[in-house]
Design a protein around this motif. Sequence first.
Motif, PDB file in Angstrom:
ATOM      1  N   ASP A 178      -1.588  -8.528   8.217  1.00  0.00           N
ATOM      2  CA  ASP A 178      -1.162  -7.131   8.128  1.00  0.00           C
ATOM      3  C   ASP A 178       0.245  -6.959   8.704  1.00  0.00           C
ATOM      4  OD1 ASP A 178      -3.607  -6.340   7.047  1.00  0.00           O
ATOM      5  OD2 ASP A 178      -4.497  -6.025   9.029  1.00  0.00           O
ATOM      6  N   ASN A 179       0.770  -5.738   8.551  1.00  0.00           N
ATOM      7  CA  ASN A 179       2.047  -5.352   9.169  1.00  0.00           C
ATOM      8  C   ASN A 179       3.177  -6.323   8.819  1.00  0.00           C
ATOM      9  OD1 ASN A 179       0.825  -3.128  10.635  1.00  0.00           O
ATOM     10  ND2 ASN A 179      -0.098  -4.691  11.941  1.00  0.00           N
ATOM     11  N   ASP A 208       0.012   4.279  -0.553  1.00  0.00           N
ATOM     12  CA  ASP A 208      -0.646   5.387   0.160  1.00  0.00           C
ATOM     13  C   ASP A 208      -0.158   5.449   1.606  1.00  0.00           C
ATOM     14  OD1 ASP A 208      -3.683   6.383  -1.198  1.00  0.00           O
ATOM     15  OD2 ASP A 208      -2.405   4.919  -2.172  1.00  0.00           O
ATOM     16  N   ASP A 209      -0.014   4.287   2.213  1.00  0.00           N
ATOM     17  CA  ASP A 209       0.402   4.231   3.610  1.00  0.00           C
ATOM     18  C   ASP A 209       1.800   4.807   3.775  1.00  0.00           C
ATOM     19  OD1 ASP A 209      -0.266   3.079   6.364  1.00  0.00           O
ATOM     20  OD2 ASP A 209       1.682   2.166   5.978  1.00  0.00           O
ATOM     21  N   ASN A 269       0.844  -1.194   0.000  1.00  0.00           N
ATOM     22  CA  ASN A 269       0.000   0.000   0.000  1.00  0.00           C
ATOM     23  C   ASN A 269       0.880   1.246   0.000  1.00  0.00           C
ATOM     24  OD1 ASN A 269      -1.813   2.038   0.426  1.00  0.00           O
ATOM     25  ND2 ASN A 269      -2.614   1.253   2.361  1.00  0.00           N
ATOM     26  N   SER A 281       3.617  -1.389   8.178  1.00  0.00           N
ATOM     27  CA  SER A 281       2.163  -1.400   8.031  1.00  0.00           C
ATOM     28  C   SER A 281       1.716  -1.250   6.586  1.00  0.00           C
ATOM     29  CB  SER A 281       1.542  -0.286   8.886  1.00  0.00           C
ATOM     30  OG  SER A 281       1.973   0.992   8.432  1.00  0.00           O
ATOM     31  N   SER A 282       2.667  -1.063   5.669  1.00  0.00           N
ATOM     32  CA  SER A 282       2.307  -0.853   4.268  1.00  0.00           C
ATOM     33  C   SER A 282       2.050  -2.159   3.514  1.00  0.00           C
ATOM     34  CB  SER A 282       3.417  -0.074   3.547  1.00  0.00           C
ATOM     35  OG  SER A 282       3.646   1.159   4.171  1.00  0.00           O
ATOM     36  N   LYS A 340       1.612   8.623   3.592  1.00  0.00           N
ATOM     37  CA  LYS A 340       1.066   9.178   4.828  1.00  0.00           C
ATOM     38  C   LYS A 340       2.080   9.086   5.971  1.00  0.00           C
ATOM     39  CE  LYS A 340      -3.731   8.216   3.561  1.00  0.00           C
ATOM     40  NZ  LYS A 340      -4.921   7.361   3.801  1.00  0.00           N
ATOM     41  N   LYS A 341       2.868   8.011   5.982  1.00  0.00           N
ATOM     42  CA  LYS A 341       3.912   7.894   7.001  1.00  0.00           C
ATOM     43  C   LYS A 341       4.928   9.028   6.841  1.00  0.00           C
ATOM     44  CE  LYS A 341       3.219   4.099   9.488  1.00  0.00           C
ATOM     45  NZ  LYS A 341       4.054   2.919   9.219  1.00  0.00           N
ATOM     46  N   ARG A 344       3.925   0.342  13.347  1.00  0.00           N
ATOM     47  CA  ARG A 344       2.505  -0.039  13.384  1.00  0.00           C
ATOM     48  C   ARG A 344       1.824   0.706  14.521  1.00  0.00           C
ATOM     49  NH1 ARG A 344       2.855  -6.407  14.401  1.00  0.00           N
ATOM     50  NH2 ARG A 344       0.655  -6.163  14.881  1.00  0.00           N
ATOM     51  N   ASN A 345       0.543   0.913  14.391  1.00  0.00           N
ATOM     52  CA  ASN A 345      -0.179   1.747  15.358  1.00  0.00           C
ATOM     53  C   ASN A 345      -0.476   1.037  16.668  1.00  0.00           C
ATOM     54  OD1 ASN A 345      -0.273   3.997  13.648  1.00  0.00           O
ATOM     55  ND2 ASN A 345      -2.112   3.230  12.617  1.00  0.00           N
TER      56      ASN A 345
END
Length: 442
Positions: A372-373, A44-45, A42, A278-279, A48-49, A237-238
């Motif tokens: 994920d991640n 986009d991720d 991703n 996380s992407s 944004k990071k 990662r969040n």
Amino acid sequence: ILSPENCDIEILDNGRTINDFIDNKIQELGSKDSEQPFYVANLDDMVKKHLRWLTALPRVKPFYALKCNSSPAVLRTMIALGTGFDCASKGEIQLALSLGVAPDKIIYAHTTKARSHIKYARTHGVNMMTFDSEDELVKISFCHPTARLVLRIAVDDTCSVIRLSSKFGARLGTVDKLLGRARELDLDVIGVSFHVGSGCTESSAFKQAIADARHVFDIALGFQMTLLDIGGGFPGRNDFKVTFEEVSEVINGALDEYFPSDSEVEIIAEPGRYYVESSFTLAANVIAKRVILDDTEHSEIVENSRDRTMMYYLNDGLYGFIFQCLCSMQAVKSSEQKYQSIIWGPTCDSTDKLSDDYWLPELHVGDWLLIDNSGAYTVSLCTEYCGFERTRIYPVVTAETWHQCAPIVSKRVKSTNCDCFSTECSKDLAKKDLHCMLLMKL
């Protein structure tokens, strides 16, 4: 640099989402009678990071750690975003240079370098490199005497998932001697670096490390110290124990205390996991299954006991990626009955075990797990052991982000006037670059 032709990027238009892309890819594989695992990257991720970094750490220039994930779409995205690069070998330097990265945007951040690699760096104008021992200084004096050296110090990394100071970094008690040896060899030491360890769980580690670096600056008499490299260790990662904003707050406070903005010291960092963890999402298939009850194998049709242990075999494992993100499986639903599960990779190696004791709802052969991640230290460490193919990567980006980025990326490639780290460029339309455009539009 960043285009569908160069990176095989899928642009998600007409409202399509990443989940839509994954569903379509799984259906496509099914129609071909294939269960090959795949990653979805991703982009986009990552963008944004980068914006998050610029907001939270405005004084710190990111030099992406190429070792973390060197897939083409990732590297081209980082180039488009204007970051520098942390390279650890001749091969990584070659890769960065082949993609158009300027030599002065590379730090050769490995303290134990082969002579031939140092000579390659010198020949190709890569001058900034780290050291942590007298032997390394002697080696550099023969192979690259005009290098701009950064002394890596060992710091407290006891609160990190992966500790590095047992292998790299000079102890503070040896620093004065090392600097003296650098003077004898007429080498140019320009700064200090450290690494608090990968997956740092305590933000206070950065404050102490920055204080230690200040001490080295203060005793480095005779050298013009202009660079501080605060390394990596930033959460990617969040749901990590410590947030990126918490770490950033501590770093900013420590920088203001020990390296205020009027000190004219350039601050850089070597984030890797932060940008890519996380992407990436991994799609892996359950290719085999066993049901164990009281150390006896049973058929799932006969046994339906809560006490049974499930054994699943996926088509990706330790040789394809480090399985550090099982807890993010999208297949898990809290309302379903869960069973103790052992997760194996596909190879013939009995150490290719991903989990000994993970609780999952019952899975079946042919099911897909979305994990994920999975972007950090996964792609870069995979092999083709036992003949299993490397997991393919499908980079995707939303049409909205693409249309915002593409014209600015094109302009950035053609011009060298804009410094991507400048906080002033948003005030001058002639100097707008990618992050300025995104900050105004997103």
